[in-house]
Design an enzyme around this catalytic site. Structure first.
Site, mmCIF file in Angstrom:
data_model
loop_
_atom_site.group_PDB
_atom_site.id
_atom_site.type_symbol
_atom_site.label_atom_id
_atom_site.label_comp_id
_atom_site.label_asym_id
_atom_site.label_seq_id
_atom_site.Cartn_x
_atom_site.Cartn_y
_atom_site.Cartn_z
ATOM 1 N N GLY A 70 0.814 -1.211 0.000
ATOM 2 C CA GLY A 70 0.000 0.000 0.000
ATOM 3 C C GLY A 70 0.852 1.267 0.000
ATOM 4 C CG ASN A 150 -4.636 3.646 9.479
ATOM 5 O OD1 ASN A 150 -4.956 4.690 8.899
ATOM 6 N ND2 ASN A 150 -3.540 3.552 10.189
ATOM 7 C CB SER A 198 -1.903 -3.411 1.427
ATOM 8 O OG SER A 198 -0.874 -4.055 2.133
ATOM 9 C CG HIS A 200 0.030 -6.871 5.039
ATOM 10 N ND1 HIS A 200 0.097 -6.462 6.343
ATOM 11 C CD2 HIS A 200 0.300 -5.767 4.299
ATOM 12 C CE1 HIS A 200 0.429 -5.178 6.387
ATOM 13 N NE2 HIS A 200 0.548 -4.729 5.156
ATOM 14 C CB CYS A 328 0.777 4.605 18.440
ATOM 15 S SG CYS A 328 0.434 4.849 20.137
HETATM 16 N N1 PLP Z 1 -2.628 3.015 4.179
HETATM 17 C C1 PLP Z 1 -3.353 2.581 5.224
HETATM 18 C C2 PLP Z 1 -4.661 3.217 5.525
HETATM 19 C C3 PLP Z 1 -2.867 1.541 6.027
HETATM 20 O O1 PLP Z 1 -3.577 1.123 7.075
HETATM 21 C C4 PLP Z 1 -1.605 0.958 5.706
HETATM 22 C C5 PLP Z 1 -1.044 -0.102 6.571
HETATM 23 O O2 PLP Z 1 -1.065 -0.022 7.782
HETATM 24 C C6 PLP Z 1 -0.916 1.437 4.585
HETATM 25 C C7 PLP Z 1 -1.453 2.463 3.850
HETATM 26 C C8 PLP Z 1 0.409 0.857 4.191
HETATM 27 O O3 PLP Z 1 0.257 -0.400 3.587
HETATM 28 P P1 PLP Z 1 1.502 -1.399 3.483
HETATM 29 O O4 PLP Z 1 1.719 -1.998 4.811
HETATM 30 O O5 PLP Z 1 1.068 -2.421 2.469
HETATM 31 O O6 PLP Z 1 2.667 -0.616 2.961
#
Ligand code: PLP
Length: 380
Positions: A70, A150, A198, A200, A328
């Site tokens: 991501g 997130n 993403s 995972h 965090c």
């Molecule tokens: N954007 C959001 C909203 C996410 O929650 C995360 C991962 O925690 C990411 C981007 C980053 O994704 P990745 O872990 O695949 O780089």
């Protein structure tokens, strides 16, 4: 019992996904760029995976590019759009993931792009009238607004944001990492020029993701190198990762209704249990409002207490893995840029519980009881 309630950070790999990936680690090891049969069979598998992703998202395979996750997809969409198209103004929110926020800061510092931050209320609801105001006064804008947060789980109305962007001819990127595989995305309806995934986060492998890139927006690649990904991303493909991503997304779409209902039930149970067992418990953002937040995320606000500094550590030694936010490490609110942006009282404790199809009602009860015991002990 050890309970994993940090599924917004990462989800366990699905065995079905692993089974689909394994042959591409052992038997089908060719380099997809090689023209001999070892290479061609792997190339065919990657293109099949791309078709699977494209079909599920109702778009064309030519608009799907595999990435390392991501973060890379967000970086590519934002940096390359501004740099290729010479965009001088961007709009985002203070509640974005650092993959977006730090990229915006870079553009501000290195490229002199002006970045505007959308107003929001104390629960993280975005002010779309402000968005319209900003869009109408700034031609040629990139808008980057996440689908769901997130940390607090807030769901943004990206259809409405997409419609506004269209009205004012702005490019729209949405960080859909937390909703991909949990909600259906129909790219014919959405009005976004870029969305991301993403693997995972939906029971696929780590280190692989994708960028959907609207064919009408031509951007230069982020990573220079070979001609992989139709010249959009140099570097030998993460073959088994890509196979796993497509399989995980296929399973997520196949079982979505059932899992949505099940996981929402777990979250409702957690809310009920916490309200029953703890005094002065709240929920940050919109996370306790079913149609306004991810069914996978609950951000709990706990009373001021000495225990708050060590909250996540205390949960961990009591066999519960949870989180305070994205990067965090303590239970105090000061570690989270999202909670700070919401002006959450820093003396209160915050913990993010995030759920998956593998959690059970017993685990929810155990986590709620443990949390209640920790606070009862200190207030007794
Ligand atoms: N954007 C959001 C909203 C996410 O929650 C995360 C991962 O925690 C990411 C981007 C980053 O994704 P990745 O872990 O695949 O780089």
């Amino acid at each position: 019992m050890r309970v994993y309630l940090d599924n917004a950070a990462t989800t366990p790999l699905d065995k079905e996904v692993f089974d689909a990936m394994a042959p591409f680690m052992l038997e089908h090891f060719g380099n997809p760029s090689s023209i001999h049969s070892h290479g061609r069979e792997v190339r065919a598998a990657i293109e099949k995976a791309r078709r699977t992703v494209a079909t599920l998202l109702n778009t064309s395979p030519a608009e799907v590019f595999f990435t390392s996750g991501g973060t890379e997809a967000d970086n590519a969409a934002i940096l390359c759009t501004c740099r290729t198209l010479g965009i001088r103004h961007a709009i985002t929110t203070q509640l974005e993931h650092h993959a977006v926020l730090h990229t915006m800061e870079l553009l501000e510092k290195q490229d002199g792009v002006q970045v505007s931050y959308l107003r929001h209320d104390e629960r993280g609801n975005l002010d779309l009238a402000h968005l319209e105001e900003l869009l109408s006064s700034q031609p040629q804008t990139l808008v980057s607004i996440m689908h769901a947060n997130n940390e607090i789980g807030n769901l943004n109305n990206i259809e409405a944001i997409g419609a506004l962007c269209k009205k004012y001819n702005a490019i729209f990127h949405s960080d859909t990492v937390q909703t991909m595989g949990h909600y259906k995305h129909d790219l014919q309806q959405l009005g976004a020029n870029f969305i991301v995934g993403s693997a995972h986060k939906f029971h696929g492998p780590k280190g692989v993701g994708f960028l959907y890139c609207d064919a009408n927006v031509k951007i230069q690649p982020l990573i220079q190198g070979g001609a992989q990904e139709r010249n959009m991303r140099g570097g030998t493909e993460n073959v088994y990762g890509i196979i796993g991503l497509a399989k995980a997304l296929e399973i997520a779409y196949r079982d979505m209704e059932e899992h949505t209902r099940y996981i929402q039930g777990l979250k409702d149970r957690m809310i009920y249990q916490l309200k029953e067992q703890l005094e002065d418990v709240h929920f940050n953002g919109m996370s306790a409002t079913a149609d306004k937040s991810l069914y996978t995320v609950l951000n709990v606000s706990l009373p001021a207490s000495d225990i708050n500094e060590m909250l996540l550590f205390s949960l961990d030694i009591n066999k519960i893995s949870a989180s305070g936010g994205s990067a965090c490490s303590s239970g105090a609110n000061t570690g989270s840029h999202v909670l700070r942006a919401l002006d959450v009282d820093p003396t209160r404790g915050s913990v993010r519980f995030s759920f998956s199809k593998y959690n059970t009602p017993e685990e929810i009860d155990f986590a709620a009881e443990t949390l209640a015991k920790l606070y009862k002990k200190v207030s007794a």
